[in-house]
Design an enzyme around this catalytic site. Structure first.
Site, PDB file in Angstrom:
ATOM      1  N   GLU A  50       0.809  -1.219   0.000  1.00 51.00           N
ATOM      2  CA  GLU A  50       0.000   0.000   0.000  1.00 51.00           C
ATOM      3  C   GLU A  50       0.842   1.269   0.000  1.00 51.00           C
ATOM      4  O   GLU A  50       0.413   2.313  -0.489  1.00 51.00           O
ATOM      5  CB  GLU A  50      -0.962   0.015   1.195  1.00 51.00           C
ATOM      6  CG  GLU A  50      -2.083  -1.018   1.105  1.00 51.00           C
ATOM      7  CD  GLU A  50      -1.696  -2.363   1.675  1.00 51.00           C
ATOM      8  OE1 GLU A  50      -0.498  -2.587   1.954  1.00 51.00           O
ATOM      9  OE2 GLU A  50      -2.599  -3.215   1.844  1.00 51.00           O
ATOM     10  N   PHE A 112     -10.836  -7.677  14.123  1.00 50.68           N
ATOM     11  CA  PHE A 112      -9.774  -8.093  13.208  1.00 50.68           C
ATOM     12  C   PHE A 112      -9.488  -6.971  12.198  1.00 50.68           C
ATOM     13  O   PHE A 112     -10.398  -6.428  11.598  1.00 50.68           O
ATOM     14  CB  PHE A 112     -10.184  -9.383  12.482  1.00 50.68           C
ATOM     15  CG  PHE A 112      -9.169  -9.824  11.468  1.00 50.68           C
ATOM     16  CD1 PHE A 112      -7.897 -10.227  11.878  1.00 50.68           C
ATOM     17  CD2 PHE A 112      -9.465  -9.829  10.121  1.00 50.68           C
ATOM     18  CE1 PHE A 112      -6.948 -10.620  10.944  1.00 50.68           C
ATOM     19  CE2 PHE A 112      -8.517 -10.228   9.178  1.00 50.68           C
ATOM     20  CZ  PHE A 112      -7.255 -10.624   9.589  1.00 50.68           C
ATOM     21  N   GLN A 113      -8.237  -6.645  12.054  1.00 49.83           N
ATOM     22  CA  GLN A 113      -7.766  -5.584  11.147  1.00 49.83           C
ATOM     23  C   GLN A 113      -8.405  -4.225  11.472  1.00 49.83           C
ATOM     24  O   GLN A 113      -8.646  -3.424  10.565  1.00 49.83           O
ATOM     25  CB  GLN A 113      -7.985  -5.964   9.679  1.00 49.83           C
ATOM     26  CG  GLN A 113      -7.112  -7.160   9.268  1.00 49.83           C
ATOM     27  CD  GLN A 113      -7.023  -7.354   7.767  1.00 49.83           C
ATOM     28  OE1 GLN A 113      -7.963  -7.108   7.037  1.00 49.83           O
ATOM     29  NE2 GLN A 113      -5.867  -7.844   7.304  1.00 49.83           N
ATOM     30  N   LYS A 162     -17.245  -0.906   6.675  1.00 46.48           N
ATOM     31  CA  LYS A 162     -17.717  -1.871   5.678  1.00 46.48           C
ATOM     32  C   LYS A 162     -19.243  -1.861   5.543  1.00 46.48           C
ATOM     33  O   LYS A 162     -19.774  -1.943   4.439  1.00 46.48           O
ATOM     34  CB  LYS A 162     -17.234  -3.269   6.068  1.00 46.48           C
ATOM     35  CG  LYS A 162     -17.454  -4.310   4.986  1.00 46.48           C
ATOM     36  CD  LYS A 162     -16.818  -5.633   5.365  1.00 46.48           C
ATOM     37  CE  LYS A 162     -16.926  -6.624   4.205  1.00 46.48           C
ATOM     38  NZ  LYS A 162     -16.310  -7.927   4.547  1.00 46.48           N
ATOM     39  N   MET A 474      24.456   8.925   1.047  1.00 47.91           N
ATOM     40  CA  MET A 474      24.382  10.190   1.777  1.00 47.91           C
ATOM     41  C   MET A 474      24.713   9.976   3.249  1.00 47.91           C
ATOM     42  O   MET A 474      25.387  10.806   3.871  1.00 47.91           O
ATOM     43  CB  MET A 474      22.995  10.815   1.619  1.00 47.91           C
ATOM     44  CG  MET A 474      22.885  12.221   2.169  1.00 47.91           C
ATOM     45  SD  MET A 474      24.074  13.357   1.440  1.00 47.91           S
ATOM     46  CE  MET A 474      23.151  13.986   0.032  1.00 47.91           C
TER      47      MET A 474
END
Lengths: 567, 189
Positions: A50, A112-113, A162, A474
């Site tokens: 993502e 969950f999640q 949802k 760097m």
């Protein structure tokens, strides 16, 4: 029309003119993914992480000036977007992120999640929404796009449970104007500020314009050029301001700051007037604030009032849209020539040329400056380059002069390694007719290189140039200067990038000497689709000049001239 | 009655009365490292509008920066720094003090007489003193009660309002999303 929340999301995206979204499905966003099948006009790009989706939306937005859209599921899907949101926030890039959330009844139960995504993203978004009522959905999406692209642009997140995605209502699109009483971005300057700014400009002996990202975002390139040319005021650019003024213009004196052109830094310190346009006096461009531009009066124009007097106290601070404000100031600006001042700057520029590694290099390994400069040459200086973060980024800024706005896309404020390659994919979706090169280091590329699969699946015509020095260059440079050359955790044992590209199904080529560069560019251009070119360069190169963090802006560590010892 | 502590400045904000707005303001102060003395929030005579009073220590923070940054929050409708103009400010404190002997009871009564304070609860062991006053007066009272024996203390934080014709108000009304089909003129349809 009876529509589900998911369908409302898609309807709203259509009405915002969205043609591509970058995302990754998952449980809590599945209803929306299902609704996508009814909207083939909106192309969905399946990323591999993502974070890649958020950087792609960012690259798309920077390349087009339109709002980029990314989408992810709840919990880990949403938290993976956070780096991309923070990147966009720091660089004022308009993004709308849509995330699924667990059903309303489950919120707060550690389902969950489940993650408190609006809570997590408050500091890294311009605004965010948790949709608790489907009736608000269309209006909030419309607001989100409006907030993302207006005023000082930025990322906006919409978290949709949802069950709201599944719920159905009679859908009427909110056609009217957005009403946000607490959101009134400034536009024009008031006359007394315009007068004061003009007075300072007309009186100045050693003026300098500092042009930033705001010039590009407000479309003020012409106005800036007119102001600079009329009064013969040199223009120095921030990293994100590159492209605001053509770098081959005689009045453009290049980048300022930590790895900027020495001439710009000297000019800032000796100027008697700074005209800061759409830049925010970041510590990387000011160095020590106490000694910054000590002789200069300062005019600062920015769309965000909170930027005025934040880091540098200014004499005239104007909150407004740059294009409008410069056009307001211009009419009273007198023609001027400033010959002594411009000559003085020319002397600094000549001194820099004598130190330029492109002409002084005596080693026989390939160096990054040669690679970038030749890339510039063989792409006719017209490619959209998207960099990652580190030495190659600064060398790009020094050796790839840009003529047009929005042709260098780079993570300036947040300095997000891993940004370059996915952002380049997003940029190519936004400007499919222009060549796009991702210029990345071997370190940063490995952070998001899984997106090679995305590039191959979508056959995105992006060329990847890996500047491979086998070091986190760097950081290694800082260790060399400030940590007595203790190169801890900076040498990298890398995969074979060419074989890796092959495994992903991407043509590749390795370049180890300068005479192969032209052929490599031709090779890349001969394939329509992603191509990876690995440039194996000198391991211990240093980016000069360098203003050590917190040092005075003109106290730069310089590359010695030919035959000179390092002081 | 202006607050005469020059390092303290009062900022008033009208905000949308929505969940999460206080969180946004608190998050702003934390991430910008602003030094806030007190922050109060409560409803107003308008159903959809809440009002915050924020007292800032300006020795460490530029009040203009706070105002500009608060204003950037979409849910903040209006912001004003009250300092520099006449205003009324009040802090309310409830102070539970020891009153388990004659001396302490007398002392509490005597101190309260000299302040805009009153005893709202008294028993054989403890009394509760209430004061509503400007912040510095509250501080003084607390200092005087301290030697007698404070066992519990709560303060509301400062609320403030500009004097006279200085009115900070808004006509803000949220969009009624439930009337999407019935009340279309809201959307300009």
């Amino acid at each position: 029309m009876l529509l589900s929340g998911s369908e409302i999301v898609m309807e709203c995206l259509l009405r915002e003119g969205v043609d591509v979204i970058f995302g990754y499905p998952g449980g809590a966003i599945l209803p929306t993914y299902d609704a996508m099948t009814k909207y083939p006009q909106i192309h969905h790009v399946l990323v591999r992480h993502e974070q890649g989706a958020s950087h792609m939306a960012d690259g798309y937005a920077r390349a087009t000036g339109r709002v980029g859209v990314c989408i992810a599921t709840s919990g880990p899907g949403a938290t993976n977007l956070v780096t991309g949101l923070a990147t966009a926030m720091m660089d004022s890039v308009p993004i709308v992120a849509i995330t699924g959330q667990v059903p309303r009844a489950a919120i707060g139960t550690d389902a969950f999640q489940e993650t408190d995504v609006t809570g997590v993203t408050i500091p890294v978004t311009k605004h965010n929404y948790l949709i608790s009522d489907i009736h608000e959905l269309a209006y909030c999406i419309k607001e989100a796009f409006y907030i993302a692209r207006t005023g000082r642009p930025g990322p906006v997140l919409i978290d949709i449970p949802k069950d709201v995605q599944n719920e159905k209502i009679e859908f009427v699109y909110p056609e009217g104007e957005i009403r946000l009483p607490g959101y009134r971005p400034p536009t024009a300057a008031n006359e007394s500020d315009v007068f004061a700014a003009r007075e300072l400009i007309n009186k100045a002996q050693r003026p300098i314009i500092l042009a930033g990202h705001g010039i590009i975002m407000s479309g003020a390139v012409q106005e800036l050029r007119e102001l600079s040319e009329r009064a013969q005021i040199p223009v120095s650019l921030t990293l994100l301001g590159k492209g605001a003024m053509p770098e081959d213009h005689p009045l453009c004196i290049g980048m300022m700051g930590m790895h900027g052109n020495a001439a710009s830094n000297h000019a800032i310190q000796e100027s008697d007037l700074i005209i800061a346009l759409g830049m925010r006096f970041d510590d990387r461009v000011t160095g020590n604030l106490k000694t910054y531009a000590p002789h200069a009066k300062k005019i600062h124009v920015d769309i965000d009032p909170s930027e005025l007097n934040k880091n540098v106290k200014v004499d005239v601070g104007i909150a407004g849209d740059l294009r409008t404000v410069i056009a307001q100031i211009l009419p009273g600006v007198e023609g001027n020539t400033h010959p002594d001042w411009l000559n003085r700057i020319r002397d600094w520029q000549e001194d820099s040329s004598e130190r330029d590694i492109l002409y002084n290099y005596e080693g026989n390994t390939l160096i990054a400056a040669q690679v970038i400069n030749d890339l510039w040459k063989y792409t006719n200086g017209e490619a959209i380059t998207v960099t990652d973060v580190g030495q190659h980024q600064m060398i790009e800024a020094q050796y790839y002069p840009h003529r047009r706005p929005a042709t260098l896309l780079t993570s300036g404020g947040l300095g997000t390694m891993g940004f370059g390659f996915p952002a380049a994919i997003g940029a190519k979706f936004g400007r499919p007719d222009e060549p796009v090169w991702a210029i990345v280091g071997d370190g940063g590329f490995q952070m998001t290189m899984c997106e090679m699969a995305t590039a191959v699946q979508e056959n995105v015509d992006v060329k990847i140039a890996i500047i491979n020095n086998g070091f986190l260059g760097m950081v290694r440079q800082w260790q060399e200067f400030f940590y007595e050359e203790r190169y801890h955790a900076t040498p990298m044992v890398n995969p074979d990038f060419c074989k890796l590209a092959e495994a992903f199904g991407m043509p590749s080529m390795r370049v180890t000497s300068r005479d192969q560069i032209q052929g490599a560019v031709e090779f890349a251009n001969s394939h329509k689709g992603p191509v990876l070119i690995e440039f194996v360069v000198e391991k211990e190169e240093i980016v000069y000049p360098m203003v050590p963090a917190g040092a005075d802006l003109d106290k730069m560590i310089r590359r010695p001239k030919k035959g000179e010892k390092q002081s | 009655m202006n607050n005469n502590n020059p390092s303290k400045q009062v900022v008033v904000a009208l905000v949308e009365n929505k969940p999460g707005v206080l969180n946004r303001v608190a998050s702003l102060f934390r991430r910008r490292n602003y030094n806030v003395d007190s922050l109060t929030v409560g409803r107003t005579h308008k159903r959809h509008v809440s009002r915050m009073t924020i007292v800032v220590d300006v020795a460490r923070t530029d009040v203009r920066q706070i105002v500009a940054n608060l204003y950037k929050l979409v849910n903040v409708i209006d912001v004003k720094a009250l300092t520099g103009e006449p205003h009324v400010s009040r802090d309310l404190a409830l102070i539970k003090v020891r009153t388990d002997d004659v001396e302490s009871r007398n002392a509490v009564t005597e101190v309260c007489d000299r302040y805009p304070a009153r005893i709202v609860d008294i028993g054989t062991k403890y009394a509760i003193v209430e004061i509503t006053a400007q912040e510095d007066l509250v501080e003084h009272l607390i200092d005087e009660l301290r030697p007698i024996g404070i066992v519990e203390l709560v303060r509301t934080g400062v609320v403030a309002m500009g004097r006279g014709v200085r009115i900070l108000d808004t006509d803000y009304e949220p969009v009624n999303h439930h009337q999407t089909t019935g009340d279309l003129e809201r959307y300009g349809v």
